[in-house]
Write an enzyme that holds these catalytic residues in place. Structure first.
Site, PDB file in Angstrom:
ATOM      1  N   ARG A 104      41.805  43.635  41.801  1.00  0.00           N
ATOM      2  CA  ARG A 104      40.352  43.626  41.686  1.00  0.00           C
ATOM      3  C   ARG A 104      39.783  44.539  42.756  1.00  0.00           C
ATOM      4  O   ARG A 104      40.045  44.350  43.947  1.00  0.00           O
ATOM      5  CB  ARG A 104      39.882  42.186  41.892  1.00  0.00           C
ATOM      6  CG  ARG A 104      38.480  41.928  41.501  1.00  0.00           C
ATOM      7  CD  ARG A 104      38.185  40.441  41.609  1.00  0.00           C
ATOM      8  NE  ARG A 104      37.973  40.003  42.973  1.00  0.00           N
ATOM      9  CZ  ARG A 104      37.106  39.054  43.329  1.00  0.00           C
ATOM     10  NH1 ARG A 104      36.399  38.440  42.404  1.00  0.00           N
ATOM     11  NH2 ARG A 104      36.956  38.706  44.569  1.00  0.00           N
ATOM     12  N   THR A 108      33.551  46.921  43.385  1.00  0.00           N
ATOM     13  CA  THR A 108      32.982  46.729  42.040  1.00  0.00           C
ATOM     14  C   THR A 108      33.410  45.402  41.418  1.00  0.00           C
ATOM     15  O   THR A 108      32.814  44.957  40.443  1.00  0.00           O
ATOM     16  CB  THR A 108      33.467  47.845  41.099  1.00  0.00           C
ATOM     17  OG1 THR A 108      34.898  47.707  40.935  1.00  0.00           O
ATOM     18  CG2 THR A 108      33.152  49.228  41.655  1.00  0.00           C
ATOM     19  N   ASP A 200      41.395  34.307  50.082  1.00  0.00           N
ATOM     20  CA  ASP A 200      42.147  35.283  49.279  1.00  0.00           C
ATOM     21  C   ASP A 200      43.552  34.733  49.025  1.00  0.00           C
ATOM     22  O   ASP A 200      44.390  34.670  49.928  1.00  0.00           O
ATOM     23  CB  ASP A 200      42.216  36.619  50.026  1.00  0.00           C
ATOM     24  CG  ASP A 200      42.800  37.714  49.145  1.00  0.00           C
ATOM     25  OD1 ASP A 200      43.911  37.514  48.591  1.00  0.00           O
ATOM     26  OD2 ASP A 200      42.151  38.757  48.983  1.00  0.00           O
ATOM     27  N   ASP A 203      46.607  37.127  49.794  1.00  0.00           N
ATOM     28  CA  ASP A 203      46.819  37.320  51.235  1.00  0.00           C
ATOM     29  C   ASP A 203      47.399  36.065  51.880  1.00  0.00           C
ATOM     30  O   ASP A 203      48.281  36.145  52.741  1.00  0.00           O
ATOM     31  CB  ASP A 203      45.498  37.679  51.918  1.00  0.00           C
ATOM     32  CG  ASP A 203      45.131  39.144  51.715  1.00  0.00           C
ATOM     33  OD1 ASP A 203      46.009  39.928  51.314  1.00  0.00           O
ATOM     34  OD2 ASP A 203      43.961  39.498  51.945  1.00  0.00           O
TER      35      ASP A 203
HETATM   36  C1  PRP Z   1      42.697  37.849  42.874  1.00  0.00           C
HETATM   37  C2  PRP Z   1      43.200  36.640  42.121  1.00  0.00           C
HETATM   38  C3  PRP Z   1      42.844  36.973  40.705  1.00  0.00           C
HETATM   39  C4  PRP Z   1      41.548  37.732  40.859  1.00  0.00           C
HETATM   40  C5  PRP Z   1      40.419  36.803  40.508  1.00  0.00           C
HETATM   41  O1  PRP Z   1      43.589  38.897  42.784  1.00  0.00           O
HETATM   42  O2  PRP Z   1      44.565  36.386  42.300  1.00  0.00           O
HETATM   43  O3  PRP Z   1      43.800  37.765  40.037  1.00  0.00           O
HETATM   44  O4  PRP Z   1      41.454  38.124  42.231  1.00  0.00           O
HETATM   45  O5  PRP Z   1      39.208  37.456  40.548  1.00  0.00           O
HETATM   46  P1  PRP Z   1      38.347  37.762  39.252  1.00  0.00           P
HETATM   47  O6  PRP Z   1      38.328  36.506  38.440  1.00  0.00           O
HETATM   48  O7  PRP Z   1      36.989  38.091  39.816  1.00  0.00           O
HETATM   49  O8  PRP Z   1      38.955  38.912  38.526  1.00  0.00           O
HETATM   50  P2  PRP Z   1      43.436  40.274  43.586  1.00  0.00           P
HETATM   51  O9  PRP Z   1      42.753  41.294  42.730  1.00  0.00           O
HETATM   52  O10 PRP Z   1      42.806  40.008  44.924  1.00  0.00           O
HETATM   53  O11 PRP Z   1      44.906  40.778  43.721  1.00  0.00           O
HETATM   54  P3  PRP Z   1      46.160  40.139  44.486  1.00  0.00           P
HETATM   55  O12 PRP Z   1      46.587  38.924  43.685  1.00  0.00           O
HETATM   56  O13 PRP Z   1      47.152  41.239  44.413  1.00  0.00           O
HETATM   57  O14 PRP Z   1      45.748  39.779  45.887  1.00  0.00           O
HETATM   58  N1  URA Z   2      40.381  36.257  44.506  1.00  0.00           N
HETATM   59  C1  URA Z   2      40.816  35.429  45.489  1.00  0.00           C
HETATM   60  O1  URA Z   2      41.971  35.538  45.939  1.00  0.00           O
HETATM   61  N2  URA Z   2      39.958  34.517  45.976  1.00  0.00           N
HETATM   62  C2  URA Z   2      38.701  34.371  45.504  1.00  0.00           C
HETATM   63  O2  URA Z   2      37.962  33.473  45.980  1.00  0.00           O
HETATM   64  C3  URA Z   2      38.267  35.236  44.479  1.00  0.00           C
HETATM   65  C4  URA Z   2      39.130  36.174  44.000  1.00  0.00           C
END
Ligand code: PRP
Ligand code: URA
Length: 209
Positions: A104, A108, A200, A203
């Site tokens: 994500r 944006t 997050d 993370d």
């Molecule tokens: C996070 C989470 C979801 C997404 C949710 O992933 O694990 O996949 O954000 O957000 P949304 O519903 O607004 O799309 P991220 O993009 O941070 O990637 P990561 O899992 O690699 O940290």
């Molecule tokens: N992705 C995450 O990891 N945490 C949030 O709260 C939203 C998106």
């Protein structure tokens, strides 16, 4: 419209509280997510069909229940979805695992797909898309659309924590998809994080912050 199932078993709720706590370190966070995923797998498979077979107990021959052999596919959304796969596979060891890579954009909030690899027979499988977080719903929406484009017919979505905004997006775009959660939270903050949420997820699972 897809149903929303909040799995409010006391063990799930208890463990989720420690997952949310910012003082929970990476090791414990990972272990708790794994345990909650296993408990959620127990609930999400409640309606799997069973059939009977004849077995011999030490006492007598009897008809006993076994799973009817429905094929399951687990589809973690990378990265954070990976943290829930092992817990689910403890209960569903025969499940095949496909992966969707999405990240994500922090500005944006739009998802970008960077990886997609599925078992060849996804159209025959009951797929469970896994992601700890359903925030704006953009990532899960894209993942489910990608699966449908490649022939998937039966999809469920399983998340730890969701915002109402994300639920609305999935219900609108994919009314055939039921959603399973450990908690439905209040909403999103200005950075698109779930409130109260757990921060997050990627993370915290992988110690990248
Ligand atoms: C996070 C989470 C979801 C997404 C949710 O992933 O694990 O996949 O954000 O957000 P949304 O519903 O607004 O799309 P991220 O993009 O941070 O990637 P990561 O899992 O690699 O940290
Ligand atoms: N992705 C995450 O990891 N945490 C949030 O709260 C939203 C998106």
């Amino acid at each position: 419209m897809g149903h929303v199932h909040v799995l409010d078993h006391p063990l799930i709720q208890h463990k989720l509280t420690y997952i949310r706590d910012k003082n929970t370190g990476t090791k414990e966070f990972r272990e708790l997510v794994d345990e909650v995923a296993m408990l959620m797998a127990f609930e999400i498979t409640r309606d799997l069909p069973v059939t009977e077979k004849t077995i011999e107990t030490p006492v007598i021959n009897t008809e006993a229940k076994v799973l009817a052999g429905k094929k399951i596919g687990l589809v973690p959304i990378l990265r954070a979805g990976l943290g829930m796969v092992d817990g689910m596979r403890k209960l569903i060891p025969a499940a095949r695992v496909g992966h969707v890579g999405l990240y994500r954009d922090p500005e944006t909030l739009q998802p970008t797909e960077y990886y997609f690899k599925m078992p060849s027979d996804i159209s025959e499988r009951e797929l469970i898309v896994i992601d700890p977080m359903l925030a704006t719903g953009g990532s899960a929406n894209d993942a489910i659309s990608s699966l449908k484009k490649r022939g998937a017919k039966h999809i469920r979505l399983m998340c730890l924590v969701a915002a109402p905004e994300g639920i609305e997006v999935i219900q609108e775009a994919h009314p055939d998809v039921d959603i399973y959660l450990a908690a439905l939270d209040e909403g999103l903050n200005e950075k698109g994080y779930i409130v109260p949420g757990l921060g997050d997820a990627g993370d915290r699972l992988f110690g990248t912050k």
